[in-house]
Design an enzyme around this catalytic site. Structure first.
Site, PDB file in Angstrom:
ATOM      1  CG  ASN A  79       9.352 -44.675 -14.370  1.00 18.07           C
ATOM      2  OD1 ASN A  79       8.114 -44.666 -13.441  1.00 18.07           O
ATOM      3  ND2 ASN A  79      10.136 -43.322 -15.351  1.00 18.07           N
ATOM      4  CG  ASP A  94     -12.063 -40.424 -16.791  1.00 20.07           C
ATOM      5  OD1 ASP A  94     -10.809 -40.792 -16.662  1.00 20.07           O
ATOM      6  OD2 ASP A  94     -12.570 -40.980 -18.022  1.00 20.07           O
ATOM      7  CD  GLU A 148       6.538 -36.911  -8.043  1.00 21.58           C
ATOM      8  OE1 GLU A 148       6.473 -37.951  -8.248  1.00 21.58           O
ATOM      9  OE2 GLU A 148       7.109 -36.908  -7.018  1.00 21.58           O
ATOM     10  NE  ARG A 192      15.572 -42.763  -4.059  1.00 22.35           N
ATOM     11  CZ  ARG A 192      14.950 -42.382  -5.725  1.00 22.35           C
ATOM     12  NH1 ARG A 192      15.914 -42.694  -6.601  1.00 22.35           N
ATOM     13  NH2 ARG A 192      15.445 -41.196  -5.562  1.00 22.35           N
ATOM     14  NE  ARG A 244      16.640 -42.198 -13.976  1.00 25.78           N
ATOM     15  CZ  ARG A 244      17.596 -40.713 -14.544  1.00 25.78           C
ATOM     16  NH1 ARG A 244      17.860 -40.477 -15.602  1.00 25.78           N
ATOM     17  NH2 ARG A 244      17.809 -39.411 -14.057  1.00 25.78           N
ATOM     18  CB  CYS A 245      10.367 -37.850 -14.827  1.00 22.35           C
ATOM     19  SG  CYS A 245      10.561 -37.985 -13.002  1.00 22.35           S
ATOM     20  CB  SER A 300       2.254 -45.180  -8.983  1.00 21.39           C
ATOM     21  OG  SER A 300       2.388 -46.965  -8.625  1.00 21.39           O
ATOM     22  CD  GLU A 335       8.782 -37.800 -20.447  1.00 21.78           C
ATOM     23  OE1 GLU A 335       7.986 -37.916 -20.802  1.00 21.78           O
ATOM     24  OE2 GLU A 335       9.436 -37.601 -19.617  1.00 21.78           O
TER      25      GLU A 335
END
Ligand code: NAP
Length: 493
Positions: A173, A234, A269, A122, A302-303, A170, A396
């Site tokens: 996951n 930071d 995200e 993908r 997964r988000c 990133s 979550e």
């Protein structure tokens, strides 16, 4: 612990000396890696030692940024077509190395083998589309006399100019896909990249970058800066030579980045609590199968996993029993054996999920199935009669637990769905499109899925989170737009 000396050379004067002297990954300059400045990475299952990465100091990270800044000046002058060719070559290399990269993803983040391999394929598709989309980004031409009092002597040419050095951070996951979805649009639009992978995910990210560095990408355009986010995060985020930040990860870290970034554009995200809304006229077999796949694939890490079900009381028993049947059919265990539900990323994550289950059961939820645990492996757990006040109804979990909240009045669906700090996606299951449109239009989320699970993609669709689920938009074209800025050249003729 023996000293490990990693010698790396670099050449700032000729950044276009292709394929030579990359000073990737091991650091920026010669690093003496000792027990204190390297981190070992172990597999999620079996704790097999997979490798190690250097914990770069702030000074070393700063040198990487400086070199990326210098290289960017040349890179932005490279023909877009040439940049696209490099991205296509990267996609080719990823596919050549699919087995190695896929197996590393499988071990490092505990994702089942076929999903891990698919992530690589993908990603190659995403990179190719990005290369092609980048070639089709054109600016505008504006006439001065289309504004009252404006002059026909003025013509503005607006182009999309690169921002400079993009900081791409990133999560664990999707260590390859969610990294490349930042790096590829940055590169095609002429930016340099500082890539900070998640600590557990760095080795997969390294293999992905190795593939990129086998192409004709000039030296220094991409730097992989490894280390713990809590230690160098930071510093990177507030560095004056970072021009834009693109981040995927938790809401907590995303909010902190947003506060610290000040004048720097940020795309975030973040987390989610996606509801599946099931109306009484829904196809319940379809709803059950989509909900189970949406909630439990990759163990809910997964988000866009479905993280709560809001179901009309009239069909709640039937839906629950259909979901239970499918949950009980899920395979549980080892990623190498293609289990659907595999151990969570670490013990802390499993403790958190267990805490949510315990809290719900103590407060009156009914256990439909699951609530078994073996170290980090939480069996898929279905909870019924969950009420909005229970933690599992609003936090979550990032794990395989699914709460069912029964709704007696159709008017309550929207309120309950919106009663969340998150606003990533929502699914509506109904055979009435008009009802779906009515409900969907009132949901404060980035995307609404009709009669299907919540999920990212296809990757050229805009991907958006509202409220604490994000800021700005990703998706190939949107990502390119966020990493470029308007620049006007005004002709006075
Ligand atoms: P995380 O703990 O927030 O980490 C994400 C990244 O941020 C990692 O690279 C991490 O590095 C780094 N980081 C940590 N502290 C930092 C700081 N102070 N400054 C800068 N960077 C810092 O998230 P995660 O556990 O990897 O991922 C799970 C979360 O991501 C979930 O909440 C999930 O919903 C969200 N997610 C969202 C989407 C989406 O598209 N909306 C997609 C996937 C995941 P270290 O690993 O070194 O700490």
């Amino acid at each position: 612990m023996p000293d490990v000396t990693v010698s790396i050379t670099f050449d700032l004067i000729s950044p276009f000396k292709n394929n030579q002297n990359y000073q990737f990954f091991e650091g920026v300059v010669n690093i003496s890696a000792t027990a204190t400045n390297e981190k070992k990475v172990y597999s999620v299952v079996g704790q097999e030692e997979l490798g190690a990465f250097p914990l770069l100091t702030k000074e070393e990270a700063g040198q990487a940024i400086e070199k990326a800044k210098q290289a960017q000046k040349y890179w932005e002058e490279e023909e877009v077509y040439k940049r696209a060719e490099i991205l296509h070559a990267w996609a080719d290399k990823l596919l050549e190395n699919q087995a190695q990269i896929g197996d590393m993803i499988m071990k490092e983040v505990g994702k089942n083998k076929s999903s891990a391999w698919k992530e690589v394929a993908r990603t190659a598709d995403l990179i190719r589309y990005t290369a092609e989309e980048g070639c089709r980004i054109h600016g505008d031409l504006l006439r001065g006399d289309s504004f009252k009092g404006g002059s026909s002597n003025k013509i503005a040419m607006a182009e999309r100019a690169p921002r400079g050095v993009i900081l791409a951070i990133s999560p664990f996951n999707y260590p390859v896909n969610l990294a490349a979805s930042k790096i590829a649009p940055a590169l095609i639009s002429g930016n340099a990249v500082i890539f900070k992978p998640a600590s557990q995910g760095t080795l997969s990210g390294k293999l992905m970058i190795d593939a990129l560095l086998e192409t004709e990408l000039p030296a220094d355009v991409v730097h992989c800066v490894t280390g713990k986010g809590s230690e160098i995060g930071d510093y990177l985020v507030t560095h004056p030579d970072i021009s834009m930040i693109t981040f995927t990860g938790s809401t907590e870290v995303g909010q902190s980045i947003s506060e610290k970034a000040k004048m720097i554009p940020v795309v975030l995200e973040l987390g989610g609590k996606d509801p599946a809304i099931v109306l009484k006229n829904a196809d319940l077999d379809l709803a059950a199968s989509q909900i189970v796949s949406g909630a439990f694939s990759y163990s809910g890490q997964r988000c866009t996993a479905i993280k709560r079900v809001l179901v009309d009381n009239a069909v709640a028993d039937e839906l629950t029993s259909k979901i239970k049947k499918k949950v009980d059919e899920l395979t549980v265990g080892n990623p190498e054996e293609e289990a659907a539900v595999t151990p969570l990323i670490d013990e802390k994550a499993a403790d958190f999920v267990q805490g949510l289950i315990d809290d719900a059961l103590e407060n009156g939820a009914s256990l439909v199935t699951g609530n078994q645990r073996e170290e980090n492996l939480i069996y898929p757990t279905l909870l019924d009669n969950v009420t909005p006040g229970m933690k599992v109804a609003y936090e979550e979990p990032f794990g395989p637990v699914l709460p069912i909240i029964r709704v007696s009045d159709e008017a309550d669906f929207v309120e309950l769905a919106n009663e969340s700090e998150y606003g990533l996606q929502a699914s509506i299951f109904t055979n009435n499109v008009q009802t779906a449109m009515n409900i969907g239009s009132k949901l404060n989320v980035g995307s609404v899925q009709l009669n299907a699970k919540t999920e990212r993609g296809p990757d050229h669709f805009p991907f958006i989170g509202s409220k604490n689920s994000g800021l700005g938009a990703q998706g190939i074209r949107r990502s390119i737009e966020s990493m470029t800025r308007d620049k006007l050249f005004i002709m006075n003729v």
